[in-house]
Design an enzyme around this catalytic site. Structure first.
Site, PDB file in Angstrom:
ATOM      1  CB  THR A 164      -1.044   0.020   1.084  1.00  0.00           C
ATOM      2  OG1 THR A 164      -1.502  -1.186   1.282  1.00  0.00           O
ATOM      3  CG2 THR A 164      -2.151   1.137   1.097  1.00  0.00           C
ATOM      4  CG  MET A 283      -1.952  -3.631   6.074  1.00  0.00           C
ATOM      5  SD  MET A 283      -1.866  -2.993   7.811  1.00  0.00           S
ATOM      6  CE  MET A 283      -2.988  -1.749   7.559  1.00  0.00           C
ATOM      7  CG  ASP A 286       4.982 -10.305   1.188  1.00  0.00           C
ATOM      8  OD1 ASP A 286       5.265 -11.378   1.549  1.00  0.00           O
ATOM      9  OD2 ASP A 286       4.572  -9.999   0.363  1.00  0.00           O
TER      10      ASP A 286
END
Length: 344
Positions: A164, A283, A286
């Site tokens: 994001t 967000m 990962d």
């Protein structure tokens, strides 16, 4: 916790009603109003003060992109763009949108409902946590740093991961890279087909050459390969002494495919100490463990700092793991990358 107040801006009555019906099923969401064009939306924003706005790109009377350019400087509001397959979505991101989703075919009601439940709801919830002031800062960064590489080695790799807010963040970093930069491999969470358009856009805007990756593509100096969106992961491999990428189908990792984790783990294994890893706004977590693997393999690692992230998720998780050696503001990352490469 108060529900997230959402304003829907969509000119299609059918799609607008589907959005209202399905978003309202989630107790964390409250649709406060709908608008068919930006002029209606402007008044409803002032009246309802929504937490997040969903916005179609193609609207009557004024395009969604023009509306964003007028809105964000005066009223910084998290916006999730709903777009058909078009590179206009990147103009919307540049104008200040937090994120975007690919609009499915309106004729398939079940597909629409799945899209709202599985994609749009998640994006809205993420957008509600975004730092809008940082979106404005990223969009305003237009300077270009002239860096140079004093140590030219063909075996160096730069790996980048983002989610994001990443489309503009990646551009802010790589626009400062010259053609002497080592080969770059990159994962940006994005829907299928949009990654190809994003790669072409970066290729037109930057000095380096950028393309969507295919299996067998060589990782060359002055070039960046972006993992294709969809159901395939991208890994770094070495074939006959040269770096290449392998793009191969696989299950989601950390909820994503392609996954930053998968890429970073492969870079740790194949390039080891001859790599620089960069984790940007996004967000979730990962890439955090993968960046740690890179650091443990001897690579140098950089994380975007909280003050410049749109969403300080992925860089924070990586930092908390101990994976980040250097935490930098967004506009300092290119310079730090060159400094590290010049001492490798």
């Amino acid at each position: 916790m108060q529900p997230i107040k959402v304003l829907i801006v969509e000119d299609s009555i059918v799609f607008r009603e589907l959005l209202v019906q399905n978003l309202s099923k989630d107790p964390a969401i409250r649709v406060v109003a709908t608008a068919k064009d930006p002029f209606e939306a402007r008044d409803l924003i002032l009246q309802h003060k929504p937490d997040v706005m969903t916005l179609d790109v193609e609207l009557p009377r004024m395009s969604g992109i023009e509306f964003l350019r007028k809105l964000i400087p005066q009223y910084p509001l998290p916006v999730v763009v709903i777009s058909a397959l078009s590179d206009k979505v990147f103009d919307a991101m540049n104008a200040g949108a937090v994120d975007f989703v690919a609009k499915p075919a309106v004729s398939n009601r079940q597909q629409l409902e799945d899209f709202i439940k599985n994609e749009l709801l998640t994006k809205i919830k993420i957008a509600s946590t975004a730092r809008i002031s940082n979106i404005k800062k990223t969009v305003m960064m237009q300077h270009e740093q002239q860096q140079s590489l004093s140590v030219k080695r063909s075996n160096l790799i730069v790996a980048i991961g983002a989610s994001t807010g990443g489309t503009e963040a990646i551009y802010s970093v790589v626009k400062d890279f010259g053609t002497d930069i080592p080969g770059i491999v990159c994962v940006q969470h994005m829907p299928p087909k949009f990654t190809e358009m994003y790669a072409k856009r970066l290729n037109d805007q930057c000095r380096i050459q950028v393309k969507e990756a295919e299996t067998g593509d060589r990782v060359l100096p002055g070039h960046m390969l972006i993992a294709p969106g969809g159901d395939r992961h991208m890994r770094l491999v070495k074939v006959n002494g040269s770096y290449q990428v392998e793009v191969k189908a696989g299950p989601r990792v950390n909820g994503h495919c392609p996954s930053v984790e998968v890429l970073f783990e492969s870079v740790a294994k194949v390039a080891g100490k001859d790599a620089v890893g960069i984790i940007l706004t996004g967000m979730g977590g990962d890439g955090g463990k993968g960046l740690l693997s890179m650091r443990q393999a001897g690579a140098k690692t950089i994380g975007q700092d909280e003050s410049t992230c749109v969403v300080y998720g992925m860089p924070k998780v990586a930092y908390d793991y101990g994976a980040v050696m250097y935490q930098e503001k967004l506009n300092d990352i290119a310079g730090r990358t060159y400094a590290l490469l010049n001492n490798m």
